[in-house]
Design an enzyme around this catalytic site. Structure first.
Site, PDB file in Angstrom:
ATOM      1  CB  CYS A 116      41.908 101.018  96.046  1.00 53.54           C
ATOM      2  SG  CYS A 116      41.848  98.633  96.356  1.00 53.54           S
ATOM      3  CG  HIS A 281      40.204 101.639  99.571  1.00 51.47           C
ATOM      4  ND1 HIS A 281      38.964 101.904  98.965  1.00 51.47           N
ATOM      5  CD2 HIS A 281      41.095 100.615  99.507  1.00 51.47           C
ATOM      6  CE1 HIS A 281      39.217 100.430  98.337  1.00 51.47           C
ATOM      7  NE2 HIS A 281      40.628 100.120  99.338  1.00 51.47           N
ATOM      8  CG  ASN A 311      38.084  97.023  99.226  1.00 52.65           C
ATOM      9  OD1 ASN A 311      37.552  97.729  98.610  1.00 52.65           O
ATOM     10  ND2 ASN A 311      39.098  95.922  99.662  1.00 52.65           N
TER      11      ASN A 311
END
Ligand code: UT7
Length: 354
Positions: A116, A281, A311
């Site tokens: 991430c 993020h 995501n």
């Protein structure tokens, strides 16, 4: 003083939309559960056998290169961040180079594995190379094709419903103007490496699991040397999918996001109220909302799009950044903050004067 500017940005998401309702057809989950816990309504999946992580990255890169007003042959360094590479090796950077048709060999291609935080780590690396004068046009790409490696049975629902496919890219150049990357902050802590991970194929041989006192049977008892990386037992026992202790990750994320944002702000003598746009993020809408409340940011200071894309790990920041910019939410002179936390654990932030 030389700084690094984002001369062009672009993103690409596959056409295929997969709603929460679509997922209920293959696993025991519900639109209510997914929306309430994560904010996600739908995500995109790449076209099987036609698209790959590097091809998604190439589509985003083409847009970024065009917007930077350069040609592909001007690129002198490639940085590719992903956790879902086309091949275990070689890395996706060289595949992107080939996909873009860059035949020049006087360039480097670097793959980074920071999940991430990949885009922020990549930005920080690029920033150092630009500031030292080593490169003039760095192509930074974050791309994921998660759909190719998720567990679509109910067993994997806590992870699978979260992830989506997509790519984002930026062309980074030196500038002497008063703009560009002001600072980047990078962190890591390997203590909890296994809390969010994709273990196999891998050379761990069960080693870390013994150290953690955990008993996971990876089928090594009867595996020969050549089978330790990947064996039938792993395949039969669904040990080739990502695993996550969601609550544990959530709790650390909501601590580390504000910490690393404040660290960057403090360094340049700014406070949260100076941020024009925070691009967190896109891990979970609840995490982003928590961070927003803690830093007392107004709605117009934060951009979220996890509702549409899920995501997308290394791609999530550049996709959100580019979308916000395309919508006119980021303007010349704005203070933009990027922040990420994820597997490793690794986390980081960047402050950019747009
Ligand atoms: O981007 C990288 C960093 N990642 C993150 O930051 C993720 C952080 N963690 C999270 O976002 C959340 O922990 C999740 C969204 C992953 C999970 O939410 P949670 O509220 O922590 O749920 P949980 O995993 O503790 O599970 C709660 C319950 C369980 O049932 P029982 O044991 O209470 O009966 C799960 O089996 O919800 C169940 N569950 C589901 N139910 C329906 C888990 N996944 C699902 C699902 N649909 N997809």
């Amino acid at each position: 003083m030389i700084r690094t500017k984002l001369a062009g940005i672009g993103y690409y998401v596959p056409e295929k939309v997969v709603t929460n309702h679509d997922l209920t057809k293959v696993m025991d989950t519900s639109d209510e559960w997914i929306q309430e816990r994560t904010g996600i309504k739908e995500r995109r999946y790449a076209t099987k056998h036609k698209e790959t992580t590097s091809s998604l990255g190439a589509r985003a890169a083409e847009i970024a290169i065009e917007r930077a007003g350069i040609s592909k042959e001007d690129i002198d360094f490639i940085i590719f961040a992903t956790l879902s590479p086309d091949y275990y090796f070689p890395g996706s950077g060289v595949l992107l180079q080939r996909e873009l048709g860059i035949t020049k060999t006087e360039i480097g291609a670097l793959d980074i594995r920071n999940q991430c935080s990949g885009f922020i780590y990549g930005l920080s690396i690029a920033d150092q190379f630009i500031k030292t004068g080593m490169y003039k046009n760095i192509l930074l790409v974050g791309a994921e094709m998660h759909s190719s490696g998720l567990d679509f049975s109910t067993r994997g629902r806590n992870v699978t419903v979260i992830f989506g496919d997509g790519a984002g890219a930026a062309v980074l150049q030196p500038t002497e103007e008063d703009k560009g990357v002001l600072t980047t902050k990078l962190h890591s802590d390997g203590t909890y490496a296994e809390k969010l991970a994709y273990f196999n194929p891998g050379a761990h041989g069960g080693y870390h699991f013994d150290k953690m006192g955990e008993e996971i049977d990876f089928g090594y008892s009867d595996a020969e040397f050549g089978e330790m990386f990947l064996n039938q037992h792993m395949m039969d026992n669904a040990q080739t999918y990502p695993v996550m202790e969601g609550k544990f990750v959530f709790k650390l994320a909501v601590t580390k996001f504000p910490e690393v944002i404040m660290e960057a702000l403090t360094e340049v003598g700014k406070t949260p109220s100076d941020i024009n746009m925070l691009i967190p993020h896109q891990a979970n809408l609840r995490i982003a909302q928590f961070v927003q409340r803690l830093l007392k940011l107004e709605d117009h200071q934060v951009y979220n799009n996890i509702q549409k894309y899920g995501n997308t790990t290394a791609a999530s920041i550049p996709i959100a950044l580019c979308e916000a910019w395309e919508q006119g939410k980021i303007k010349e002179g704005d203070l933009v903050c990027l922040a990420a936390f994820g597997s490793g654990f690794t986390w980081g932030s960047a402050l950019i004067r747009w």
